[in-house]
Design an enzyme around this catalytic site. Structure first.
Site, PDB file in Angstrom:
ATOM      1  N   ASP A 150      11.213   0.742  -1.695  1.00 29.38           N
ATOM      2  CA  ASP A 150      10.518  -0.524  -1.540  1.00 29.38           C
ATOM      3  C   ASP A 150       9.755  -0.917  -2.809  1.00 29.38           C
ATOM      4  OD1 ASP A 150      11.488  -0.496   0.987  1.00 29.38           O
ATOM      5  OD2 ASP A 150       9.604   0.011   1.975  1.00 29.38           O
ATOM      6  N   GLY A 151       9.216   0.078  -3.507  1.00 30.24           N
ATOM      7  CA  GLY A 151       8.481  -0.210  -4.737  1.00 30.24           C
ATOM      8  C   GLY A 151       9.352  -0.859  -5.794  1.00 30.24           C
ATOM      9  N   ASN A 231       3.646  -8.125  -0.799  1.00 32.16           N
ATOM     10  CA  ASN A 231       3.115  -7.299   0.290  1.00 32.16           C
ATOM     11  C   ASN A 231       1.695  -7.710   0.679  1.00 32.16           C
ATOM     12  OD1 ASN A 231       5.038  -5.615   1.313  1.00 32.16           O
ATOM     13  ND2 ASN A 231       4.310  -3.769   0.318  1.00 32.16           N
ATOM     14  N   ALA A 273       3.157  -2.435   6.155  1.00 33.28           N
ATOM     15  CA  ALA A 273       2.711  -1.470   5.147  1.00 33.28           C
ATOM     16  C   ALA A 273       1.262  -1.058   5.433  1.00 33.28           C
ATOM     17  CB  ALA A 273       2.876  -2.077   3.756  1.00 33.28           C
ATOM     18  N   TYR A 274       0.378  -1.235   4.464  1.00 35.39           N
ATOM     19  CA  TYR A 274      -1.018  -0.824   4.601  1.00 35.39           C
ATOM     20  C   TYR A 274      -1.669  -1.495   5.810  1.00 35.39           C
ATOM     21  CZ  TYR A 274      -5.699   0.507   2.823  1.00 35.39           C
ATOM     22  OH  TYR A 274      -6.953   1.031   2.655  1.00 35.39           O
TER      23      TYR A 274
END
Length: 407
Positions: A150-151, A231, A273-274
């Site tokens: 994903d990065g 994101n 995500a986060y």
């Protein structure tokens, strides 16, 4: 009675007038700005009758090329030896078989292991080289292929701060929530995409402007620079032992003051995500929304909220807060927010067109299952596996069952 009717009529006129003024004041759609329909020099969404107003059937978003794509940017995960051989195979195939112009980053061509690969050395001189923050790729790239996790896709989107070419992401990293393609039969899959047989997910981005205290005026020497994130934007207390105290505004109105470790403002893509780790709901990337999630709030009733994508958010330090805060954009470009500084956040008109392996719905739920193990649990056993209730009836009571046991 007549006087009362006159008063009521007067009140309704005043209310109608205020509503009209409010409607005139709001110029943005609550569904966010309409995203651009063209991606890079060659890609665009195929328009059809399924598109109604700004709400689209996910199945209607399909990629089409109005010119044959000729230039491709290949973005490779760094510091991962397992990606080197797939990278060489892909680049060689694109140059030799597809006759495409291939762009790669200069740092990639300088990797020691690649320079020891004879296949790579045979095609190195045919590559187009670029350097981040130095070379402008705008209108030069028709198509992007990512090899990694994903990065890698987040980095590829960062390279384009306006229109982003369609991105095809192969899962060769550690997570792969945003990378639906498997590399085993890459030739067939890339060919299908180049022939226009592909569904798209338009992943919205947030446009963030950092306004410094001495820049919040018409006389500012350096105008604020906008940053597009795929994101999330994370505001936290940094190394300070004190709670963050952050004021949150929505369309100019103070909504709340966040006391806690910080605040996450994410896109639907970033909601898995986060933001999800901090307790927010996971939102499909086609939903026009912005997710606001507190980090360890000093209030048990402070739950994450979802607001329309068309609003403008403003974040600033509360005047009486004890410390400064820190902000990062997709995990990069971390910087300190001082008293008087603020962030202005809106939905960008430049989404990231992510190419689907199957379709928008299947890809997303497959990622939830494979990467997050969503709703994975032990199945409850069937009654037949536990007891034999074939002789029991609905009229059995606890007393009758106990009596049968005693007999």
């Amino acid at each position: 009675m007549n006087e009362m009717n006159k008063k009521m009529r007067s009140m309704s006129l005043k209310v109608g007038s205020s509503e009209f003024q409010y409607l005139r004041k709001r110029t943005r759609s609550l569904n966010a700005p309409s995203p651009i329909q063209q991606f890079g020099p060659c890609g665009r969404i195929l328009k059809n009758s399924a598109m109604v107003m700004t709400i689209q059937d996910p199945a209607s978003q399909r990629l089409t090329w109005y010119k044959t794509p000729m230039t491709v940017l290949v973005v490779k995960k760094v510091r991962d030896s397992t990606v080197l051989q797939p990278f060489v195979e892909l680049v060689k195939w694109l140059i030799v078989e597809k006759r495409m112009v291939v762009f790669v980053e200069q740092s990639v061509t300088e990797e020691v292991l690649l320079l020891q690969n004879s296949e790579f050395l045979s095609i190195k001189n045919k590559l187009m080289i670029f350097t981040e923050k130095k070379d402008d790729l705008t209108d030069k790239i028709d198509f992007i292929i990512c090899l990694g996790g994903d990065g890698t896709l987040l980095y590829a989107s960062l390279l384009f701060q306006q229109s982003v070419p369609p991105i095809m992401a192969f899962h060769l990293g550690s997570l792969g929530f945003l990378t639906p393609f498997k590399f085993e039969n890459f030739q067939e899959q890339v060919t299908n995409v180049l022939e226009g047989h592909a569904a798209l997910t338009l992943r919205s981005r947030l446009r963030c402007i950092v306004v410094r205290k001495n820049e919040d005026s018409d006389e500012a020497v350096h105008p604020p620079v906008s940053i597009l994130v795929l994101n999330d934007i994370v505001i936290d207390r940094g190394p300070s032992p004190y709670l963050s105290n952050i004021d949150l505004y929505l369309d100019g109105k103070l909504i709340t003051s966040v006391q806690g470790d910080g605040l996450i403002i994410s896109t639907p893509t970033g909601s898995t995500a986060y933001s999800a780790a901090a307790g927010a709901s996971m939102i499909h990337p086609s939903v026009p929304a912005i997710v606001v999630t507190p980090i360890c709030p000093h209030s048990l009733s402070f739950r994450p909220i979802v607001v329309p994508a068309g609003v403008e958010l403003k974040v600033s330090l509360s005047p009486d807060c004890r410390n400064t805060s820190w902000v990062s954009f997709d995990g990069r470009n971390r910087q300190e927010l001082l008293h008087g500084d603020s962030l202005k956040i809106t939905t960008s008109i430049y989404p990231v067109p992510s190419i689907c392996s199957e379709d928008q719905i299947s890809d997303w739920f497959d990622s939830l299952a494979e990467c997050l193990h969503w709703n994975v649990r032990k199945r409850q056993k069937n009654f037949d596996d536990l007891y034999d209730f074939t002789d029991s009836s609905s009229n059995d009571t606890l007393d009758s069952l106990e009596q049968n046991e005693n007999d």
